[in-house]
Design a protein around this motif. Sequence first.
Motif, PDB file in Angstrom:
ATOM      1  N   ASP A 565       0.836  -1.210   0.000  1.00 32.07           N
ATOM      2  CA  ASP A 565       0.000   0.000   0.000  1.00 32.07           C
ATOM      3  C   ASP A 565       0.867   1.255   0.000  1.00 32.07           C
ATOM      4  OD1 ASP A 565      -2.213  -1.604   0.082  1.00 32.07           O
ATOM      5  OD2 ASP A 565      -2.389  -1.529   2.263  1.00 32.07           O
ATOM      6  N   ARG A 566       1.978   1.174   0.739  1.00 31.30           N
ATOM      7  CA  ARG A 566       2.878   2.334   0.789  1.00 31.30           C
ATOM      8  C   ARG A 566       3.484   2.589  -0.582  1.00 31.30           C
ATOM      9  NH1 ARG A 566       6.170   0.872   6.221  1.00 31.30           N
ATOM     10  NH2 ARG A 566       7.779   2.113   5.249  1.00 31.30           N
ATOM     11  N   GLU A 567       3.889   1.500  -1.224  1.00 33.32           N
ATOM     12  CA  GLU A 567       4.492   1.665  -2.551  1.00 33.32           C
ATOM     13  C   GLU A 567       3.468   2.224  -3.536  1.00 33.32           C
ATOM     14  OE1 GLU A 567       6.466  -2.025  -3.653  1.00 33.32           O
ATOM     15  OE2 GLU A 567       7.692  -1.870  -1.858  1.00 33.32           O
ATOM     16  N   GLU A 568       2.229   1.722  -3.410  1.00 32.53           N
ATOM     17  CA  GLU A 568       1.190   2.192  -4.321  1.00 32.53           C
ATOM     18  C   GLU A 568       0.895   3.674  -4.072  1.00 32.53           C
ATOM     19  OE1 GLU A 568      -2.360  -0.403  -5.159  1.00 32.53           O
ATOM     20  OE2 GLU A 568      -3.334   1.371  -4.316  1.00 32.53           O
ATOM     21  N   ALA A 569       0.844   4.044  -2.780  1.00 32.24           N
ATOM     22  CA  ALA A 569       0.569   5.447  -2.433  1.00 32.24           C
ATOM     23  C   ALA A 569       1.615   6.359  -3.070  1.00 32.24           C
ATOM     24  CB  ALA A 569       0.554   5.616  -0.918  1.00 32.24           C
ATOM     25  N   LEU A 570       2.841   5.935  -2.942  1.00 25.93           N
ATOM     26  CA  LEU A 570       3.942   6.742  -3.455  1.00 25.93           C
ATOM     27  C   LEU A 570       3.890   6.831  -4.983  1.00 25.93           C
ATOM     28  CD1 LEU A 570       6.170   8.153  -2.014  1.00 25.93           C
ATOM     29  CD2 LEU A 570       7.631   6.183  -2.358  1.00 25.93           C
ATOM     30  N   LYS A 571       3.566   5.704  -5.595  1.00 20.56           N
ATOM     31  CA  LYS A 571       3.494   5.647  -7.060  1.00 20.56           C
ATOM     32  C   LYS A 571       2.357   6.568  -7.559  1.00 20.56           C
ATOM     33  CE  LYS A 571       4.117   2.074 -10.518  1.00 20.56           C
ATOM     34  NZ  LYS A 571       2.945   1.760 -11.302  1.00 20.56           N
ATOM     35  N   ASP A 572       1.214   6.456  -6.885  1.00 20.83           N
ATOM     36  CA  ASP A 572       0.077   7.304  -7.267  1.00 20.83           C
ATOM     37  C   ASP A 572       0.456   8.775  -7.193  1.00 20.83           C
ATOM     38  OD1 ASP A 572      -1.554   5.200  -7.719  1.00 20.83           O
ATOM     39  OD2 ASP A 572      -2.701   5.369  -5.855  1.00 20.83           O
ATOM     40  N   PHE A 573       1.194   9.101  -6.143  1.00 21.40           N
ATOM     41  CA  PHE A 573       1.570  10.497  -5.927  1.00 21.40           C
ATOM     42  C   PHE A 573       2.627  10.929  -6.946  1.00 21.40           C
ATOM     43  CE2 PHE A 573       3.728  13.829  -3.224  1.00 21.40           C
ATOM     44  CZ  PHE A 573       2.674  14.717  -3.249  1.00 21.40           C
ATOM     45  N   LYS A 574       3.627  10.079  -7.128  1.00 19.01           N
ATOM     46  CA  LYS A 574       4.699  10.408  -8.079  1.00 19.01           C
ATOM     47  C   LYS A 574       4.121  10.595  -9.476  1.00 19.01           C
ATOM     48  CE  LYS A 574       9.098   8.633  -6.455  1.00 19.01           C
ATOM     49  NZ  LYS A 574      10.089   7.589  -6.470  1.00 19.01           N
ATOM     50  N   GLU A 575       3.194   9.709  -9.830  1.00 19.10           N
ATOM     51  CA  GLU A 575       2.657   9.750 -11.193  1.00 19.10           C
ATOM     52  C   GLU A 575       1.422  10.642 -11.300  1.00 19.10           C
ATOM     53  OE1 GLU A 575       2.325   5.600 -12.211  1.00 19.10           O
ATOM     54  OE2 GLU A 575       4.506   5.339 -12.082  1.00 19.10           O
ATOM     55  N   SER A 576       1.182  11.395 -10.236  1.00 18.01           N
ATOM     56  CA  SER A 576       0.129  12.420 -10.212  1.00 18.01           C
ATOM     57  C   SER A 576      -1.289  11.874 -10.375  1.00 18.01           C
ATOM     58  CB  SER A 576       0.382  13.504 -11.273  1.00 18.01           C
ATOM     59  OG  SER A 576       1.611  14.121 -11.024  1.00 18.01           O
ATOM     60  N   ARG A 577      -1.488  10.591 -10.061  1.00 17.25           N
ATOM     61  CA  ARG A 577      -2.872  10.101 -10.040  1.00 17.25           C
ATOM     62  C   ARG A 577      -3.609  10.709  -8.852  1.00 17.25           C
ATOM     63  NH1 ARG A 577      -0.555   5.816 -12.433  1.00 17.25           N
ATOM     64  NH2 ARG A 577       0.258   4.965 -10.500  1.00 17.25           N
ATOM     65  N   VAL A 578      -2.853  10.949  -7.769  1.00 14.06           N
ATOM     66  CA  VAL A 578      -3.413  11.781  -6.701  1.00 14.06           C
ATOM     67  C   VAL A 578      -2.464  12.960  -6.521  1.00 14.06           C
ATOM     68  CG1 VAL A 578      -4.448   9.830  -5.454  1.00 14.06           C
ATOM     69  CG2 VAL A 578      -2.207  10.648  -4.790  1.00 14.06           C
ATOM     70  N   ARG A 579      -3.029  14.076  -6.093  1.00 14.94           N
ATOM     71  CA  ARG A 579      -2.195  15.273  -5.917  1.00 14.94           C
ATOM     72  C   ARG A 579      -2.104  15.672  -4.449  1.00 14.94           C
ATOM     73  NH1 ARG A 579      -0.235  17.999  -9.866  1.00 14.94           N
ATOM     74  NH2 ARG A 579      -0.456  17.090 -11.918  1.00 14.94           N
ATOM     75  N   ILE A 580      -2.713  14.843  -3.607  1.00 14.76           N
ATOM     76  CA  ILE A 580      -2.625  15.115  -2.163  1.00 14.76           C
ATOM     77  C   ILE A 580      -2.093  13.855  -1.489  1.00 14.76           C
ATOM     78  CG2 ILE A 580      -3.911  15.749  -0.080  1.00 14.76           C
ATOM     79  CD1 ILE A 580      -6.132  16.816  -1.951  1.00 14.76           C
ATOM     80  N   LEU A 581      -0.993  14.017  -0.753  1.00 16.11           N
ATOM     81  CA  LEU A 581      -0.455  12.891   0.009  1.00 16.11           C
ATOM     82  C   LEU A 581      -0.413  13.301   1.474  1.00 16.11           C
ATOM     83  CD1 LEU A 581       1.002  10.053  -0.080  1.00 16.11           C
ATOM     84  CD2 LEU A 581       3.141  11.338  -0.090  1.00 16.11           C
TER      85      LEU A 581
END
Length: 706
Positions: A565-581
């Motif tokens: 989940d941590r890796e996915e969170a980071l990936k989502d954020f890095k790849e701008s699928r989410v813009r809030i971390l």
Amino acid sequence: MSDWEDEYDEEGTAIQKPAAKSAPTEWKLPCGDSQSKNVFFGTRNGTRFGASGKDRADRRGDYICWRGGGEGRPFPPSTGRGGEGRRPFGYGKSDFSPPVTITVENASVGRVIGRGGAKIRELEESTGARIKINKGEYEGEVVIFGSSAAQQKAKEMIEDLVADGSSRFHSGPGGMADHGRGADGGLKNGSVWSAAETQAASGAPARVSIDWNTIRENKEKYEELKWKDLPPMKKKFYTEAESVSILTAEEVSEWRKENNNIFVDDLKEEGEKRPIPNPCRTFLEAFELYPEIMENIERVGFAKPTPIQSQAWPVLLSGEDLIGIAQTGTGKTLAYLLPGFIHMDGQPVPRAERSGPGMLVLTPTRELALQIETECNKYRYKGYKSICIYGGGDRRGQINLVKGGVDIVIATPGRLNDLQMNELISLCSITYLVLDEADRMLDMGFEPQIMKILLDIRPDRQTVMTSATWPTGVRRLAKSYLKNPMIIYVGTLDLAAVNTVQQTVLIVHEEEKKSYVFDFIQNMLPEDKVIIFVGKKLMADDLSSDMCLQGLAVQSLHGDREQCDREEALKDFKESRVRILVATDLASRGLDVHDITHVFNFDFPRNIEEYVHRVGRTGRAGRSGTAVSLVTRDDWRMAPELILILGRTGQEVPEELVLMAERYEKHKREKDMCNPRGGQGHGGRGWGRRDGGGRGGRDRGQNWGL
Ligand code: AMP
């Protein structure tokens, strides 16, 4: 403050501070006292607990340990801690035979349990039996539950294990040569384990009287024995380019001043100091003799070395140990990786004949480990294979990769120590060692694991240590494990980034914080990207679920989340699928996301260094950034240092913050007057600390300062 998340073990759970430590979080047998002889280990049978804050003891591994009960009686199945799906051992299954009991010496009990319960877990997994340990005064009982086939299998494995263990415990010096332990000198009846190790393994107070003098005397002898048949090693691979050697002392000094005010010193203690190599200002000056390295650099397209690289490469290629006081973002990874590649390639023993990996990088968190591995793969050299070993990752998969043969191991100390103790990885072939972010590793309580890992690495290796700060603990570590190192201090790029970050400080009440953060989010532009830092894992969950409920795309990053989940969170954020971390300080260091536009300190960090790390997450790679920090009256002790940073980086200092700082200083003076000996200056941590332990080595040139 005890539940602030700053210190993690490798499973991503918070390491409790000593005062808060409770028995279940310790992976030693907690039954040294005569009151609590029963220790019951049980798997959680896959039961998953809620995302955060719950049952930390359970999340430290897959074992739970209970105490209590009558002598020798299995614990009732209704303990209730195991949650759904948990089956009491030895109950409720028709094919279960009566328990089988084996008696083992207390000294061998630790072998059966294994580090962090690893061995007992492995035994249970591979046999299908369930195992309980009762410790007596001198002997322990291993009680095996399950079907008769499972019991028989487990019994045989445990007997083998104990037999193997006793040969190790009692075998004399030959055993040490086989297993490579005991370098810290334990020698009782020919045993090569130290009393401390034996005690740690058994979990019981050692009942032997220890003759420390003999132990000390024997230490050198056994060190010598242990390392006597080492294959040859080469460390020097540097030829100074002419354009480097013709630099005058003034030119070098000028260059250092212009390049982050870099400072280099020789920490050699005896004899004359060595000349410090001139910096390599271009890649070619450092790697002209290594065309494959040059090709890799050209492929990546970097224009020139960073200051630490310019200065570290000649030192490391000359075979010297090095301490780099530098943060993530300074290019420190490449500073040690490239000389490491050359070092491995230049060893007299051909790669095919080496018994294991040649380079080890120890690093505090799995995120950093993965990041280093990415760097390693980016500059892949001569087909060297690297592997990342970290807690929470697939242990069996990691073991299989190690068995398949690797050249570079990038590891967090806990998991590596686990594999080492279970003899699943050999470290004796390592000739190039990196202790990355040493201060962070110490903060996270990894010193014991590091010490054990280093016992098995040849002492004549080349060692590099990096650290963002230079406090006493790091000096001690460096003094113990590096030989006559040179030290490079680098004015940090993060600090430079802080200069380019517009910082706003708002003095608020605790209960107003949420409305501030939601206001902020409502005003975000589509291209904005924000990390919201919180102090507690619970708050990270709370805030991110509030945001989810409001339909916002958000991810959260903290140590209680599963690794995937941590890796996915980071990936989502890095790849701008989410813009809030929403993140705890797990994300404040080392995360290499270039396009963060805002840092929002929902909770103010516990120290000013962390503030700089957090703020440095934005304003990277030449971009500008904005940081908003909410400060409450509870944060008042941070006010004086925060004012200092704001001042140094040309930011506006709110009047309320100045008043807060004055109130705090007054309070501190009054406290110091009441308790003149016990008063704690706020400068005890971070910037400008009086013990010289602050960033950037303001005590430059004062050597070890121990
Ligand atoms: P580090 O401090 O090792 O975490 O590096 C931070 C980032 O700087 C990484 O993304 C590296 O790829 C990048 N980097 C390393 N060396 C250089 C260089 N000489 N020029 C530009 N970027 C670099």
